[in-house]
Motif scaffolding. Structure first.
Motif, PDB file in Angstrom:
ATOM      1  N   LEU A 106       0.832  -1.201   0.000  1.00 16.02           N
ATOM      2  CA  LEU A 106       0.000   0.000   0.000  1.00 16.02           C
ATOM      3  C   LEU A 106       0.869   1.253   0.000  1.00 16.02           C
ATOM      4  O   LEU A 106       1.939   1.257   0.614  1.00 16.02           O
ATOM      5  N   ASN A 140      -7.063   5.773   5.681  1.00 12.57           N
ATOM      6  CA  ASN A 140      -6.841   4.965   6.883  1.00 12.57           C
ATOM      7  C   ASN A 140      -5.459   5.258   7.471  1.00 12.57           C
ATOM      8  O   ASN A 140      -4.522   5.576   6.749  1.00 12.57           O
ATOM      9  N   GLU A 213     -13.634  -6.628   4.020  1.00 11.66           N
ATOM     10  CA  GLU A 213     -13.836  -5.997   2.713  1.00 11.66           C
ATOM     11  C   GLU A 213     -15.241  -5.426   2.569  1.00 11.66           C
ATOM     12  O   GLU A 213     -15.533  -4.685   1.632  1.00 11.66           O
ATOM     13  N   TYR A 218     -12.794   1.310   5.621  1.00  7.50           N
ATOM     14  CA  TYR A 218     -11.474   0.801   5.998  1.00  7.50           C
ATOM     15  C   TYR A 218     -10.941  -0.165   4.942  1.00  7.50           C
ATOM     16  O   TYR A 218     -11.710  -0.947   4.356  1.00  7.50           O
ATOM     17  N   VAL A 219      -9.642  -0.079   4.736  1.00  8.28           N
ATOM     18  CA  VAL A 219      -8.977  -0.995   3.810  1.00  8.28           C
ATOM     19  C   VAL A 219      -9.049  -2.410   4.402  1.00  8.28           C
ATOM     20  O   VAL A 219      -8.896  -2.577   5.618  1.00  8.28           O
ATOM     21  N   LYS A 220      -9.300  -3.389   3.555  1.00 15.11           N
ATOM     22  CA  LYS A 220      -9.494  -4.751   4.065  1.00 15.11           C
ATOM     23  C   LYS A 220      -8.197  -5.388   4.570  1.00 15.11           C
ATOM     24  O   LYS A 220      -7.102  -4.992   4.192  1.00 15.11           O
ATOM     25  N   ILE A 258      -2.359   5.573   4.955  1.00 16.73           N
ATOM     26  CA  ILE A 258      -2.485   4.866   3.666  1.00 16.73           C
ATOM     27  C   ILE A 258      -3.040   5.864   2.656  1.00 16.73           C
ATOM     28  O   ILE A 258      -4.181   6.342   2.808  1.00 16.73           O
ATOM     29  N   GLN A 260      -4.695   6.239   0.172  1.00 17.84           N
ATOM     30  CA  GLN A 260      -5.676   5.574  -0.694  1.00 17.84           C
ATOM     31  C   GLN A 260      -7.057   5.858  -0.104  1.00 17.84           C
ATOM     32  O   GLN A 260      -7.309   5.541   1.064  1.00 17.84           O
ATOM     33  N   THR A 261      -7.888   6.484  -0.880  1.00 13.13           N
ATOM     34  CA  THR A 261      -9.225   6.810  -0.381  1.00 13.13           C
ATOM     35  C   THR A 261     -10.199   5.697  -0.782  1.00 13.13           C
ATOM     36  O   THR A 261      -9.924   4.929  -1.701  1.00 13.13           O
ATOM     37  N   PRO A 262     -11.327   5.602  -0.074  1.00 17.30           N
ATOM     38  CA  PRO A 262     -12.322   4.597  -0.475  1.00 17.30           C
ATOM     39  C   PRO A 262     -12.754   4.815  -1.930  1.00 17.30           C
ATOM     40  O   PRO A 262     -12.748   5.944  -2.423  1.00 17.30           O
ATOM     41  N   ASN A 263     -13.126   3.721  -2.580  1.00 14.66           N
ATOM     42  CA  ASN A 263     -13.512   3.795  -3.996  1.00 14.66           C
ATOM     43  C   ASN A 263     -14.672   4.770  -4.168  1.00 14.66           C
ATOM     44  O   ASN A 263     -15.769   4.568  -3.639  1.00 14.66           O
TER      45      ASN A 263
END
Lengths: 284, 178
Positions: A106, A140, A213, A218-220, A258, A260-263
């Motif tokens: 990540l 996250n 997931e 939150y990232v899985k 992280i 990376q944002t939620p989709n």
């Protein structure tokens, strides 16, 4: 000659004084101490022996000043020890975080916890990274140990993290061994709770809890904690799990964000669904 | 008491024996001055027992003997201590010489058993410590206050106060012998 002799006898004190002063200055100026070295060493050695014989006599004034100096030194050394211990702990933490960063695919951004806020069972951390570093709401925050929380607000150089031990936290999670799903909440203590786990599910103390997931926040597969107690609610069909978070929030200093944002597509779809439900049934 | 008077008369009659006694006392005082004097140090200041002895010798034997004795004792102390060779010898010689001016021939009791003795010790101490610290410390490295008050005045005062003990001893024994 007779007069000279009489003169010397008459002024013998002054003549001797001058001679002795000249000799003293000569010793001080030209005196080769090295030639006296052996003799001096003998004298000092003898005196040292005598000194050691008297060393048992306590000297209160010297002891007082020595005690004072020792106390000062003790404080300084204690401070040094504290600093060194802190450095060792920090070093270990940073090393483990570095290893984690290397092994994790990540996109991670290292941040430092610069503030901790707690209001009515709502706990937040302030990190020293913000929009200028690419941090956005919904990202996250983790450590090498596990999930810390989620970014809920950002400024240019700082961001606010809602940590998982927060009364507003609802984390879709999963038991690693059995893949059973549940929702983690915080009960106000140092532990998290997972409720509504059917008694038919295979759950036992020691099982690891990961983020699921199913969560849109939150990232899985981020480790969250370990089940330390499994209890049954009397006649209820469900169990209650007590989960100890992997992260020690009281001593947290460095974290990873992280990047990376939620989709967004998924978020948009789920938000539209929620709006439709609210429109049809009204806000409850 | 009779024994003491007898011993004193022996010493008075035999100058060589007297000088040997002086030398032995000087050696003992050197050891005490180097080894145990720190036990009675106040803020690092100690009395100089050898100086008190040199002044006493100068008052008993006269200026010339006191002068020579001062130099010899100073040299021994220089060797025994870690000072520069000649430093104590110089300071002790000059202070013994000055003390010798107060020698009263045939009136030793008056010289030693009274406050006059204290004043002579104080003057000799002042001269001794001024010379010693001027050459040893070099006042450019020290403030005037430190130099005057701590090094010279305090050492002079302590040595002078310490000389009360021999003064009382002399006062008592001279009265008895007379």
């Amino acid at each position: 000659m007779q007069r000279l002799f009489e003169f010397i006898v008459r002024f013998k004190e002054y003549i001797t004084l001058v001679l002795l002063i000249i000799m003293s200055f000569s010793f001080m100026t030209f005196g080769n101490v090295a030639k006296l070295g052996g003799f001096r060493a003998l004298v000092i050695g003898t005196i040292g022996t005598v000194q050691s014989a008297f060393s048992w006599i306590p000297n209160p004034i010297a002891l007082q000043s020595e005690n004072s100096a020792m106390r000062d030194l003790n404080v300084q050394l204690s401070n040094e020890v504290v600093k060194m211990r802190r450095s060792v702990i920090e070093n270990d933490k940073l090393r483990s975080m570095l290893d984690y960063k290397k092994s994790e695919y990540l996109p991670l951004l290292t941040a430092e916890v610069i503030g901790k806020t707690s209001t009515e069972a709502r706990n937040y951390f302030t990190l020293n990274k913000g929009e200028a570093d690419g941090v956005q709401d919904g990202m996250n925050v983790i450590t090498d140990a596990g999930l810390v929380g989620i970014v809920i607000s950002t400024s240019k150089h700082f961001c606010l993290v809602q940590i998982i031990i927060n009364r507003d936290s609802r984390i879709s999670s999963r038991i690693e061994r059995t893949r059973s799903e549940g929702v983690l909440t915080w009960d106000g203590t140092e532990y998290l709770q997972m409720r509504n786990i059917p008694k038919s599910y295979d759950v036992q103390a020691g099982d690891n809890i990961l983020s699921s997931e199913l969560s849109n926040k939150y990232v899985k597969d981020i480790p969250i904690g370990t089940i330390i107690e499994v209890t049954s609610d009397g006649n209820s069909l469900f169990r209650k799990l007590k989960v100890k978070p992997h992260v020690n929030f009281s001593s947290l200093e460095h974290v990873f964000i992280i990047l990376q944002t939620p989709n967004p597509e998924r978020m948009k779809l789920e938000q539209e669904l929620m709006k439709r439900i609210e429109k049809k049934f009204g806000r409850q | 008491m009779q024994r003491m008077i007898l011993e004193q008369s022996v010493l008075t009659a035999n100058p060589q024996l007297r000088y040997v006694v002086y030398a032995i006392i000087a050696l003992l005082l050197t050891i005490i001055n180097v080894v145990v004097i720190q036990l009675i140090a106040v803020a690092g200041v100690t009395p100089n027992l050898l100086l008190i002895m040199c002044v006493t010798i100068a008052l008993i034997e006269g200026q010339f003997t006191g002068l020579l004795f001062g130099w010899c004792v100073g040299m021994v102390f220089d060797i025994a201590s870690t000072d520069d060779i000649g430093l104590n010898a110089l300071a002790m010689t000059v202070s013994s010489f000055i003390a010798g001016y107060f020698y009263l021939e045939g009136k030793t009791a008056k010289s030693l058993g009274t406050t006059r003795y204290l004043l002579v010790v104080a003057l000799a101490s002042l001269i001794y410590f001024t010379i010693y610290f001027l050459l040893f410390i070099r006042p450019v490295n020290s403030t005037v206050y430190d130099f005057l008050i701590k090094n010279i005045a305090a050492s002079t005062l302590y040595t002078s106060v310490f000389s009360i003990l021999p003064m009382l001893w002399f006062s008592r024994n001279m009265d008895r012998s007379s």
